[in-house]
Design an enzyme around this catalytic site. Structure first.
Site, PDB file in Angstrom:
ATOM      1  N   SER A 146      -3.819  -4.385  -2.818  1.00  0.00           N
ATOM      2  CA  SER A 146      -3.124  -3.931  -1.613  1.00  0.00           C
ATOM      3  C   SER A 146      -2.715  -5.159  -0.815  1.00  0.00           C
ATOM      4  CB  SER A 146      -4.095  -3.066  -0.800  1.00  0.00           C
ATOM      5  OG  SER A 146      -3.707  -2.952   0.545  1.00  0.00           O
ATOM      6  N   TYR A 159     -11.670  -0.384   3.279  1.00  0.00           N
ATOM      7  CA  TYR A 159     -10.536  -0.451   2.353  1.00  0.00           C
ATOM      8  C   TYR A 159     -10.154  -1.905   2.094  1.00  0.00           C
ATOM      9  CZ  TYR A 159      -5.911   0.588   0.385  1.00  0.00           C
ATOM     10  OH  TYR A 159      -4.813   0.670  -0.435  1.00  0.00           O
TER      11      TYR A 159
END
Length: 255
Positions: A146, A159
């Site tokens: 990400s 995350y």
């Protein structure tokens, strides 16, 4: 005429979380390059729908229900794939989730759930396919990171930590398994238009405007924007590429 360096004919790919979002975009790309695709996820109805979409492209497909955080479930996925498809050449560790809370508001249970789903699952799945890849003489592992593999995220610390870990895990298995002709790389998607990011836009004020302002391409990505990088990293074209993390972000991380 298709460039043979990018030809995946005869190859078998497992895509976790391949029943929607960027996972489905990558699965479609692999199918168009000739691969047989195993759609692996928790929701069998969505898995089967995605598998039908892959078959409509003209590729072999199968749907497998799996909990990627569970050793036994992942082992069953690998066993089913080998039984039906005969081999495993490519693994895309794409399954993921997020809990949007700052660290002071995040529960330990939520932290562990995110880490297990995003990071521990990649370890479990990679370890599970390793014997088949080694026996076949090589393979390709693609882990999905990400932008938060690079940047922090005030609203999603678990995350961000999991996706930072994905890059270091990728480098580690690239080193461990290079002698087995297994290449491991990561793709770092930027802001892609998916159900997950649509929810984020609802929850994070100004997110849409901020993304458009910062992204040189001046748009959100779409799930098919991930297909090219996935095919490259799954194909013979990347046989001397390992341990890398490639942003697919419209230039977001370049500034």
């Amino acid at each position: 005429m298709q460039n043979s360096s990018f030809d995946l004919t005869g190859k078998v790919a497992i895509v976790t979380g391949g029943n929607g979002g960027i996972g489905l975009g990558m699965a479609r790309g692999l199918a168009r390059a000739g691969a047989s695709v195993v759609i692996a996820g928790r929701n069998q109805e969505k898995n089967e729908s995605a598998a039908r979409e892959i078959e409509a492209i003209g590729a072999r497909a199968m749907a497998v229900t799996v909990d990627v955080t569970d050793n036994a479930s992942v082992a069953a996925m690998v066993e089913a794939t080998l039984a039906q498809m005969g081999r495993i050449d490519i693994l895309i560790n794409n399954a993921g989730m997020s809990v949007r809370q700052p660290a002071h508001a995040l529960s330990l249970d939520d932290w562990q759930t995110v880490m297990n789903t995003n990071l521990t699952s990649a370890f479990i799945c990679a370890k599970a396919v390793y014997p088949a890849m080694k026996q076949a003489g090589g393979g390709k592992i693609i882990n999905i990171g990400s932008m938060t593999s690079i940047f922090g995220a005030a609203y999603a610390p678990a995350y961000a930590a999991s996706k930072g870990g994905i890059v270091q895990f990728t480098k580690s298995i690239a080193l461990s398994w290079a002698a087995d002709n297994i290449q491991a790389n990561a793709i770092l998607p930027g802001w892609i238009d998916t159900a997950l990011t649509r929810t984020a836009r609802e929850q994070v004020p100004g997110l849409n405007e901020n993304v458009l302002n910062r992204t040189p391409a001046k748009r959100w990505g779409n799930i098919d924007d991930l297909a090219g990088a996935a095919v490259f990293l799954a194909s013979p074209a990347s046989d001397f590429v390992t341990g890398t993390a490639i942003p697919v972000d419209g230039g977001y991380s370049a500034q």
